[in-house]
Scaffold this motif. Sequence first.
Motif, PDB file in Angstrom:
ATOM      1  N   ASP A  14      24.341 -12.328  30.163  1.00 37.79           N
ATOM      2  CA  ASP A  14      24.268 -13.258  29.039  1.00 37.79           C
ATOM      3  C   ASP A  14      23.489 -12.614  27.883  1.00 37.79           C
ATOM      4  O   ASP A  14      22.272 -12.733  27.787  1.00 37.79           O
ATOM      5  CB  ASP A  14      23.584 -14.548  29.489  1.00 37.79           C
ATOM      6  N   GLU A  33      23.811 -13.362  24.722  1.00 36.02           N
ATOM      7  CA  GLU A  33      23.595 -14.259  23.583  1.00 36.02           C
ATOM      8  C   GLU A  33      22.177 -14.822  23.565  1.00 36.02           C
ATOM      9  O   GLU A  33      21.736 -15.359  22.544  1.00 36.02           O
ATOM     10  CB  GLU A  33      24.609 -15.404  23.617  1.00 36.02           C
ATOM     11  N   THR A  34      21.461 -14.724  24.669  1.00 38.58           N
ATOM     12  CA  THR A  34      20.074 -15.239  24.695  1.00 38.58           C
ATOM     13  C   THR A  34      19.065 -14.190  24.244  1.00 38.58           C
ATOM     14  O   THR A  34      17.862 -14.475  24.205  1.00 38.58           O
ATOM     15  CB  THR A  34      19.725 -15.683  26.123  1.00 38.58           C
ATOM     16  N   LEU A  64      19.986  -8.292  20.000  1.00 39.96           N
ATOM     17  CA  LEU A  64      21.405  -8.663  20.055  1.00 39.96           C
ATOM     18  C   LEU A  64      22.224  -7.859  19.053  1.00 39.96           C
ATOM     19  O   LEU A  64      23.344  -7.423  19.357  1.00 39.96           O
ATOM     20  CB  LEU A  64      21.554 -10.162  19.770  1.00 39.96           C
ATOM     21  N   LYS A 114      25.294  -5.518  20.227  1.00 37.87           N
ATOM     22  CA  LYS A 114      26.658  -5.743  19.750  1.00 37.87           C
ATOM     23  C   LYS A 114      27.217  -4.516  19.040  1.00 37.87           C
ATOM     24  O   LYS A 114      28.418  -4.222  19.143  1.00 37.87           O
ATOM     25  CB  LYS A 114      26.702  -6.967  18.846  1.00 37.87           C
TER      26      LYS A 114
END
Length: 543
Positions: free
Chosen positions: A411, A413-414, A420, A424
């Motif tokens: 995960d 996105e946390t 992040l 990405k």
Amino acid sequence: MGKIQERPDGQGQIMIAGEDELAALAHTLITDKRRLTKAERDLVSTEITFTEAELAEHREAIRAGGDPLGEAFCSIRSPEVRRGQGATYTPPAIVNAMISWASGEETEPVRIVDPGAGSGRFIAAAARAFPQAALVAVEIDPLATLILRANATILGFVERLTVAIKDYRDFALPRVDGPTLFVGNPPYVRHHDIERSRKTWFTEAARSFGFPASGLAGLHIHFFLRTRQIARPGDYGAFITAAEWLDVNYGSVLRKMLADGLGGASLHVIDPKARPFTDALTTGAITCFRVGKRPAHFTMRTVDSLDQLTPMTAGQAVDWPTIEAAPRWSIFVRHGAPEHRSDEIELGELFRVHRGQVTGCNAVWIEGPQARALPPRFLYPAVTKARDLLAAGVSLADPAALKKVIDLPVDIETLPADELKAVKAFLKWARKMEANKGFVATHRRAWWSVGLREPAPILCTYMARRSPAFVRNRAGARHLNIAHGLYPVQPMSDAALDEIARHLNETASMASGRTYAGGLVKFEPGEVSRLRIPDMSSFGATA
């Protein structure tokens, strides 16, 4: 004349430059071309011609027992290319030993079937041994069948020969009045290169007989199963294959077949150091069977060289209850297996042995320039090659000498905004490298999360021309699938771990592993788990 050139060895033998010339030469040597299929005709260029002297030279070599066109095929088409179809041609010593065994059976065959005929080495030898038998060659490669037809023309058995250019698993065999001999070298293709539909066929066919089935079975196991489907009681046969099926889980279907209707008669394992196939790093095992007439004992042996194969009646007679109770059959044919002592236990009683993680794309997941912006907490020092352990000796202490593996959380996105953004950006590049498309990536919870295991206190190599190296992992390194990790089932002191690693390094024998051609020895996790160690009271250092 085509591009045929004189060989530089002074022997006057011509050299064939490519597959087009090989097809043209085979076609020219075939007298009756009416039986050729469209697939075979499409390979032939009529613009390539040969002198009568060149043709006579090949006819003479074939009549003398050679296979010059088959040898040319193996030279022109590299082992890497042939491996995709499992095309490994069998040495004459093996062919002759197997046909000699068949000649000793009580009833001569009225028909001989070679399920992966290649250039026809088994068919040619069988034609000589059984001059009245019908000959059936099954082969998917039209170039190979052209060569086979040329050999049959020159050796004079073309009128007895039926050639089926198709997959053996689709081949139907009509009934005959008398026994059929199945003989040959089924193609060795690993399960990764077998289509899903064929794996489904294998599973359903095996289950119809009540046999266990695994999608990991290689093509040679498929051929055994197809033989079990089309053979009838009274038929018999001998196949040479890789020997891994003796021990691995996917081989259980063949082991069950031999114990059941296929009727295992004998097994002759060729010592890997003998290199039964010079152009393939594989083992060799000849399996003889009598369909519906399983003997009371299964004769098993290992030979050190090909000239020891004949006669194939020699070996140790092992009763079937003993064989069927054994989880692995190599114990009956192995040289130098260590003896078990009553004061020892199996390593697996104290440790779980796990293979290292597969990244699916080392070029992406082993740290490179593109990973510089990633948060350091996602980069883990890891053993990425066997020499990391071999160079460390008894203890891996310095993580700085190791490469780092990227292991991102499922995960993402946390993550904090700055992390992040970096992750990405890296994943955008990873997609360009198609790291998200491989088999491994598409079967993970998240394609970007490698899922490294926690550090194992003992790491070991598992494939080399030596026994495994057991190394204490004081660096806290993770490991990829070039090593195994030993994880204690209960807490254990450093002193006990040191002593166990020392004991394993001193006592682990190559005979406990799985030996491949050329002496390469592989230890799967199960084989490491079965290594023997003294019980814990001998160490006196448990946690």
